[in-house]
Design an enzyme around this catalytic site. Structure first.
Site, short mmCIF file in Angstrom:
data_model
loop_
_atom_site.label_atom_id
_atom_site.label_comp_id
_atom_site.label_asym_id
_atom_site.label_seq_id
_atom_site.Cartn_x
_atom_site.Cartn_y
_atom_site.Cartn_z
N ASP A 202 54.87 -0.32 33.90
CA ASP A 202 53.81 0.46 33.34
C ASP A 202 52.78 1.20 34.44
OD1 ASP A 202 51.24 0.74 31.84
OD2 ASP A 202 51.34 -1.19 31.09
N TYR B 95 46.98 8.76 32.38
CA TYR B 95 46.32 10.08 32.35
C TYR B 95 45.38 10.54 33.72
CZ TYR B 95 47.67 10.75 27.57
OH TYR B 95 48.43 11.00 25.95
N ARG C 43 35.98 2.13 35.72
CA ARG C 43 36.19 0.76 34.79
C ARG C 43 35.18 -0.32 35.48
NH1 ARG C 43 42.50 0.00 33.11
NH2 ARG C 43 42.73 2.36 32.79
N ASP D 274 53.65 6.12 29.24
CA ASP D 274 53.25 5.45 30.47
C ASP D 274 54.03 4.24 30.69
OD1 ASP D 274 51.88 4.41 28.62
OD2 ASP D 274 50.02 3.91 29.68
N GLU D 275 54.98 3.77 29.75
CA GLU D 275 55.78 2.66 29.94
C GLU D 275 57.17 2.68 29.73
OE1 GLU D 275 54.16 -0.55 27.18
OE2 GLU D 275 52.33 0.06 27.56
#
Length: 604
Positions: free
Chosen positions: A28, A33, A65, A120-121
């Site tokens: 992952d 982005y 975050r 993305d995985e």
DNA sequence: CCGGGCGTGT
DNA sequence: ACACGCC
């Protein structure tokens, strides 16, 4: 000991209740982005960064975050939390897709099945790699382990998953050194656990879980919703029956579940809750569809709709060109403004399109202005099917997608399959697959074999046939070539043209019978064909009779081997689901659309 | 003002 | 042609 167990045909461990034989990684990308933007512009690394699509922050870096910025947060809310948030528009997915493809291609270097899940995985099944390494390597686990093992599992899965964790680390280091992206990885004996354990240590780390801890780990998940494949609806249904946590789901009896869901679904849900998952890692290939959509407040006039579609089409053609395959089906989607339903109730109409709209010049898919106009008229005709223009309408979304592609088929198990691959089958079926008889055909004749070619069919590796390979003469008029083949004619695989002598006989026979008919590529008899007035007219004229299409010589058809007859019938009945449509085992197991036949029926 | 885009199952 | 699910 491991070997003896692994060799059992059921591949089920004899000493334990379940099969731990596989080693699956889930890899992952961290805040994908945002990472793409930061790799492109390292100055962004020290700033709180958000990627914006419309009015939504779809992802953010870890700096952002720290301010509490979450995925899919409204821009206004995000700015309240972090006024200094640097926002970049992420609506153009080109670079993200390119980065995603680079990662995918890098993963292919390990020669294991890789399944892409979004951009993305990725899942990668490293079972074979592990079996090679498990004998020699010293078994030191890399990264985190969900829980210490109490006793060693007799099937040897602890050693294998430990080696798998080393491979995961190796892969992650390579992704970082080559491309600059940090990743997380989950290591487990199935996809479900690999995916769920993956985010336990974020970012830029990896976690392994041993099978014995599966049930306990699953029970730590709060909502049934956290299980992949359990979405909103299933969650609602479960909750309405007081099944809320994964633990609830573990404890509810299968019989109770079967009263709520289909038997299959009930079994699947129960298994998932216990951390069991036997679904294979399916090798990803080209996408099944390529589409774009645009949402907006309201569009209520036809000319605006036309503009929207036109703009979408322009962008879409770029993507299709990059893909290289020739689209043969087009879908128009829209969403009507609806006071009752808040969320997206989409409606769509699709139709086949003639491949002759596109051309292949010097290996590149192109389209003329006339072709684009033709597409626009098809789009608006589909639009008319969805909207009654005599009444007012209010749209909040329009979308366009190409949903089927004409592709070189490389299946190996089916006789029909390789018949389909070369020109002789077109003759068998009195078909001529040349994409277009008019202006566009010259590109193929240049690259395709000359009208009479002797081809050596020796190819031990592609199909382990007990029969000795033999030489065969085949007659090629024209053949539709994939991009790669046009670019490099030498890549034309003789392996796709294999016919044994008996089959060849039939083919010749059929070809002879078809010689006096004049054939022109035409639209399919299928009712959803909508290309232009001419093809529509022909649709009415062509058509199937009871068992096989009218353009097939019945007598010769009947003389074919039963197997082949069945296959052909299945194909005519349902082209997209027949064996013919399946690609080689290396690629996705899923059936691929086969539409070539549909386009070519005898011209009156 | 719930984005945009893909796959699966019926 | 959907409904549904995933990122």
């Amino acid at each position: 000991m491991d070997d003896a167990i692994m060799q059992s045909s059921s591949s089920t461990c004899s000493y334990v209740d379940k099969d731990h034989s596989r080693s699956i990684l889930h890899i992952d990308l961290d805040c994908f982005y945002a990472q793409v933007e930061m790799v492109k512009n390292p100055k962004l690394r020290s700033l709180p960064l958000g990627i914006q699509q419309k009015n939504i922050v779809v992802t953010s870096n870890y700096e952002a975050r720290n301010y509490g910025i979450q995925k899919c947060m409204l821009v206004t809310d995000a700015l309240k939390l972090c006024p200094n948030l640097k926002l970049l528009n992420g609506e153009d997915l080109h670079e993200y897709r390119a980065a995603s493809n680079k990662i995918f291609e890098l993963l292919l270097c390990w020669k294991c099945p890789v399944e892409k899940l979004g951009m993305d995985e990725n899942f990668i099944d490293v079972t074979k790699l592990v079996l090679d390494k498990v004998k020699t390597d010293n078994h030191t686990l890399v990264g985190h382990l969900y829980n210490k093992p109490s006793t060693d599992c007799p099937c040897g899965c602890h050693s294998r998953l430990t080696v798998a964790s080393q491979i995961a680390n190796e892969i992650r280091e390579k992704i970082y050194s080559d491309l600059g992206f940090t990743t997380c990885a989950g290591v487990a004996h199935n996809k479900l656990l690999a995916k769920l354990i993956c985010p336990l240590h974020k970012p830029n780390n990896q976690t392994t879980i041993f099978p014995e801890h599966a049930v306990e780990f699953m029970s730590t998940l709060q909502s049934v919703r956290s299980i992949p494949s359990i979405g909103l609806k299933t969650t609602d249904t479960l909750i309405s029956h007081k099944i809320i946590t994964v633990s609830d789901l573990q404890q509810v009896s299968l019989d109770v579940l079967k009263k709520i869901f289909s038997s299959d679904m009930a079994v699947r849900l129960k298994s998932l809750s216990l951390g069991e998952d036997t679904t294979p890692v399916k090798q990803s290939g080209k996408p099944q569809s390529i589409g774009l959509e645009d949402s907006f407040k309201t569009v209520s006039v036809k000319s605006e709709v036309e503009d929207k579609f036109s703009a979408l089409l322009q962008r879409l053609l770029v993507l299709v060109r990059e893909d290289g395959r020739i689209p043969v089906s087009l879908r128009v989607t829209l969403r009507k403004r609806d006071a009752k339903r808040l969320s997206s109730h989409r409606e769509s109409r699709q139709c086949q399109i003639s491949p002759s709209i596109f051309t292949i010049a010097s290996g590149t898919l192109t389209i003329t202005d006339a072709g684009q106009h033709k597409l626009m008229s098809i789009i608006m005709r589909l639009f008319n099917k969805l909207i009654d223009l005599s009444k007012p309408f209010h749209l909040t979304l329009v979308g366009l997608a190409f949903t089927k592609f004409q592709e070189r088929m490389t299946g190996r198990s089916s006789i029909v399959n390789y018949l389909m691959n070369d020109i002789s089958v077109q003759s068998v079926l009195n078909l001529q697959n040349d994409c277009d008889t008019s202006a566009t055909s010259m590109d193929y004749s240049a690259a395709s074999p000359s009208s009479s070619t002797t081809t050596d069919l020796s190819d031990g590796e592609v199909e382990p046939s007990p029969k000795k390979p033999k030489k065969v003469t085949w007659i090629a008029k024209r053949r539709c070539l994939s991009k790669e083949e046009v670019a490099s004619p030498s890549k034309l695989k003789v392996s796709e043209l294999r016919l044994n002598s008996k089959e060849l006989e039939k083919v010749s026979e059929l070809r002879l019978n078809s010689r006096d008919r004049s054939l022109t590529p035409r639209a399919s008899p299928a009712k959803d064909v909508l290309s232009d007035a001419d093809t529509m007219k022909d649709v009415a004229e062509g058509g199937h009779c009871d068992d096989c299409p009218s353009y097939v010589d019945k007598e010769v058809f009947n003389s074919l081997p039963d197997e082949m007859q069945q296959e052909l019938k299945a194909m005519w009945k349902n082209p997209s689901s027949s064996e013919v449509a399946r690609s080689s085992s290396r690629m996705t197991n899923k059936s691929k659309p086969n539409t070539i036949l549909k386009y070519f029926v005898p011209h009156k």
